[in-house]
Design a protein around this motif. Structure first.
Motif, PDB file in Angstrom:
ATOM      1  N   LEU A   2       8.413   3.701  -3.889  1.00 51.33           N
ATOM      2  CA  LEU A   2       7.473   3.459  -3.264  1.00 51.33           C
ATOM      3  C   LEU A   2       7.607   3.855  -1.800  1.00 51.33           C
ATOM      4  O   LEU A   2       6.862   3.106  -0.761  1.00 51.33           O
ATOM      5  N   ASN A   3       8.041   4.845  -1.674  1.00 55.09           N
ATOM      6  CA  ASN A   3       7.998   5.545  -0.274  1.00 55.09           C
ATOM      7  C   ASN A   3       6.753   6.381   0.002  1.00 55.09           C
ATOM      8  O   ASN A   3       6.568   7.169  -0.948  1.00 55.09           O
ATOM      9  N   ILE A   4       5.899   6.078   0.888  1.00 55.64           N
ATOM     10  CA  ILE A   4       4.694   6.802   1.039  1.00 55.64           C
ATOM     11  C   ILE A   4       4.627   8.059   1.487  1.00 55.64           C
ATOM     12  O   ILE A   4       5.562   8.506   2.413  1.00 55.64           O
ATOM     13  N   THR A   5       4.144   9.168   0.720  1.00 53.67           N
ATOM     14  CA  THR A   5       4.199  10.592   0.722  1.00 53.67           C
ATOM     15  C   THR A   5       3.074  11.108   1.159  1.00 53.67           C
ATOM     16  O   THR A   5       2.729  12.130   1.515  1.00 53.67           O
ATOM     17  N   GLY A   6       1.591  10.260   1.092  1.00 54.62           N
ATOM     18  CA  GLY A   6       0.417  10.670   1.488  1.00 54.62           C
ATOM     19  C   GLY A   6      -0.609   9.574   1.662  1.00 54.62           C
ATOM     20  O   GLY A   6      -0.498   8.422   0.788  1.00 54.62           O
ATOM     21  N   THR A   7      -1.329   9.724   2.620  1.00 57.64           N
ATOM     22  CA  THR A   7      -2.411   8.662   3.042  1.00 57.64           C
ATOM     23  C   THR A   7      -3.869   9.224   3.210  1.00 57.64           C
ATOM     24  O   THR A   7      -3.808  10.243   4.027  1.00 57.64           O
ATOM     25  N   THR A   8      -4.763   8.382   2.574  1.00 56.53           N
ATOM     26  CA  THR A   8      -6.014   9.117   2.745  1.00 56.53           C
ATOM     27  C   THR A   8      -6.878   7.742   3.341  1.00 56.53           C
ATOM     28  O   THR A   8      -7.104   6.789   2.370  1.00 56.53           O
ATOM     29  N   ARG A   9      -7.355   7.820   4.319  1.00 60.31           N
ATOM     30  CA  ARG A   9      -8.195   6.866   4.785  1.00 60.31           C
ATOM     31  C   ARG A   9      -9.585   6.908   4.360  1.00 60.31           C
ATOM     32  O   ARG A   9     -10.182   7.999   4.974  1.00 60.31           O
ATOM     33  N   CYS A  10     -10.193   6.377   3.633  1.00 56.91           N
ATOM     34  CA  CYS A  10     -11.352   6.621   3.005  1.00 56.91           C
ATOM     35  C   CYS A  10     -12.756   5.926   3.750  1.00 56.91           C
ATOM     36  O   CYS A  10     -12.328   5.045   4.398  1.00 56.91           O
ATOM     37  N   GLN A  11     -13.592   6.534   3.885  1.00 57.64           N
ATOM     38  CA  GLN A  11     -14.959   6.104   4.454  1.00 57.64           C
ATOM     39  C   GLN A  11     -15.914   5.690   3.580  1.00 57.64           C
ATOM     40  O   GLN A  11     -17.099   6.215   3.512  1.00 57.64           O
ATOM     41  N   PHE A  12     -15.591   4.722   2.886  1.00 58.26           N
ATOM     42  CA  PHE A  12     -16.498   4.116   1.772  1.00 58.26           C
ATOM     43  C   PHE A  12     -17.522   3.275   2.730  1.00 58.26           C
ATOM     44  O   PHE A  12     -17.276   2.815   3.847  1.00 58.26           O
ATOM     45  N   GLU A  13     -18.651   2.925   2.080  1.00 51.03           N
ATOM     46  CA  GLU A  13     -19.586   1.930   2.314  1.00 51.03           C
ATOM     47  C   GLU A  13     -18.830   0.665   2.446  1.00 51.03           C
ATOM     48  O   GLU A  13     -17.879   0.307   1.578  1.00 51.03           O
ATOM     49  N   SER A  14     -19.151  -0.390   3.331  1.00 49.99           N
ATOM     50  CA  SER A  14     -18.617  -1.719   3.472  1.00 49.99           C
ATOM     51  C   SER A  14     -18.622  -2.550   2.117  1.00 49.99           C
ATOM     52  O   SER A  14     -17.601  -3.188   2.240  1.00 49.99           O
ATOM     53  N   ASP A  15     -19.613  -2.203   1.444  1.00 53.31           N
ATOM     54  CA  ASP A  15     -19.619  -3.140   0.098  1.00 53.31           C
ATOM     55  C   ASP A  15     -19.070  -2.336  -0.906  1.00 53.31           C
ATOM     56  O   ASP A  15     -19.206  -2.531  -2.190  1.00 53.31           O
ATOM     57  N   PHE A  16     -18.350  -1.260  -0.758  1.00 52.22           N
ATOM     58  CA  PHE A  16     -17.582  -0.417  -1.819  1.00 52.22           C
ATOM     59  C   PHE A  16     -16.204  -1.128  -2.244  1.00 52.22           C
ATOM     60  O   PHE A  16     -15.554  -0.836  -1.437  1.00 52.22           O
ATOM     61  N   HIS A  17     -15.999  -1.740  -3.380  1.00 51.41           N
ATOM     62  CA  HIS A  17     -14.795  -2.450  -3.602  1.00 51.41           C
ATOM     63  C   HIS A  17     -14.472  -1.975  -4.973  1.00 51.41           C
ATOM     64  O   HIS A  17     -14.711  -2.669  -5.871  1.00 51.41           O
ATOM     65  N   PRO A  18     -13.747  -0.738  -5.087  1.00 49.93           N
ATOM     66  CA  PRO A  18     -13.462  -0.213  -6.497  1.00 49.93           C
ATOM     67  C   PRO A  18     -12.427  -1.149  -7.317  1.00 49.93           C
ATOM     68  O   PRO A  18     -11.457  -2.025  -6.894  1.00 49.93           O
ATOM     69  N   THR A  19     -12.549  -1.143  -8.707  1.00 53.82           N
ATOM     70  CA  THR A  19     -11.760  -2.112  -9.468  1.00 53.82           C
ATOM     71  C   THR A  19     -10.960  -1.177 -10.576  1.00 53.82           C
ATOM     72  O   THR A  19     -10.199  -1.696 -11.567  1.00 53.82           O
ATOM     73  N   PHE A  20     -11.004   0.420 -10.421  1.00 52.30           N
ATOM     74  CA  PHE A  20     -10.780   1.090 -11.261  1.00 52.30           C
ATOM     75  C   PHE A  20     -10.120   2.151 -10.746  1.00 52.30           C
ATOM     76  O   PHE A  20     -10.307   2.848  -9.723  1.00 52.30           O
ATOM     77  N   LEU A  21      -8.707   2.632 -10.901  1.00 54.82           N
ATOM     78  CA  LEU A  21      -7.992   3.897 -10.275  1.00 54.82           C
ATOM     79  C   LEU A  21      -7.207   4.552 -11.424  1.00 54.82           C
ATOM     80  O   LEU A  21      -6.445   3.682 -12.240  1.00 54.82           O
ATOM     81  N   GLN A  22      -7.342   5.793 -11.561  1.00 52.70           N
ATOM     82  CA  GLN A  22      -6.734   6.383 -12.706  1.00 52.70           C
ATOM     83  C   GLN A  22      -6.548   8.007 -12.098  1.00 52.70           C
ATOM     84  O   GLN A  22      -7.378   8.356 -11.564  1.00 52.70           O
ATOM     85  N   SER A  23      -5.699   8.604 -12.467  1.00 56.22           N
ATOM     86  CA  SER A  23      -5.269   9.773 -12.633  1.00 56.22           C
ATOM     87  C   SER A  23      -5.380  10.447 -13.959  1.00 56.22           C
ATOM     88  O   SER A  23      -5.135  10.263 -15.052  1.00 56.22           O
TER      89      SER A  23
END
Length: 263
Positions: A143-164
């Motif tokens: 859990l040592n952070i190696t990368g950070t992406t600050r997303c510019q989503f719409e204010s009402d965008f709330h993802p419930t799914f993350l997959q690679s």
């Protein structure tokens, strides 16, 4: 000759499957489930996770009631199965015998206080999403952070799914709004309009999604949409395995449909 994506073959085969070929996979309804590369099914309810083989036989069981309710299980890499406990802010990694690998990973110890989604991002990275700060994070296995992406989503965008996927694509999906894809380093690739989607799964270069009871898919490289011939109004969740389609109806029961033929 233009190469036809393998998923087309899968969905055509499923489309010609007779409705009577579907079978009840396990007798007991469950809250959630996922499927690995070998068509092993991982079903969980509350704090309990059970692994089943392709025939529906229970193989192994894992439970850690001290961490509370399991939020999500990612079995994309069967040798490192990720179990996420959002309320406890913890992640447990399991091997293919459902035995813990190392110690429990505590998000709070790393100042990660508002993580809403977690998934494997390859065999040596973990992807995390901070919904409050709209930030996609990549970490090592401690859990040592190696990368950070600050997303510019719409204010009402709330993802419930993350997959690679093994093709090194990360996907965030809000079932009401649509999906955003990123490369494995967290760099933004594209937005995909998929309003009112029930659930989705990345399969190679294609995003398979359930919309109005119909399985549809979107090719990430060709930017094309296709409908399959498979539909079931009672389906609330699905997973495309290597040999079968697994779907869950509104009662929580899981059904299995084999690929019946090749076109």
């Amino acid at each position: 000759m233009k190469k036809i994506p393998i998923l087309i073959y899968i969905l055509v085969a499923l489309g010609v499957a007779n409705a009577q070929e579907r079978r009840l996979f396990i007798e007991t309804p469950v809250e959630h489930y996922t499927v690995d590369l070998f068509d092993n099914v991982y079903a969980w309810s509350g704090a309990s996770l059970v692994q089943y083989d392709r025939a529906g036989n229970p193989l192994r069981h894992y439970s850690n009631p001290a961490l509370g309710t399991i939020t999500h299980v990612d079995a994309s890499y069967p040798s490192k199965i990720l179990v996420f406990y959002q309320e406890a802010a913890c992640i447990v990694l399991l091997d293919n015998q459902l035995s813990p690998i190392g110690n429990t990973l505590n998000l709070l110890d790393h100042n990660l206080f508002t993580i809403s989604l977690a998934a494997m991002a390859g065999t040596s990275k973990i992807a995390l999403y901070d919904n409050q700060n709209q930030t996609l994070l990549l970490s090592d296995m401690q859990l040592n952070i190696t990368g950070t992406t600050r997303c510019q989503f719409e204010s009402d965008f709330h993802p419930t799914f993350l997959q690679s996927t093994r093709e090194e694509t990360l996907m965030l999906l809000d079932t009401a709004k649509g999906a955003y894809s990123f490369d494995i380093l967290g760099s933004f690739r594209q937005k995909i309009m998929l309003p009112h989607t029930t659930c989705a799964q990345l399969v190679g270069d294609e995003l398979v999604y359930l919309q109005n009871g119909v399985l549809r898919f979107y090719h990430l490289q060709q930017h094309t949409y296709h409908d399959s011939d498979w539909a079931d109004a009672s389906c609330r969740n699905f997973h495309v395995g290597s040999q079968c389609l697994y779907f869950q109806d509104t009662t929580g029961h899981i059904y299995q449909i084999p690929k019946s033929s090749k076109p």
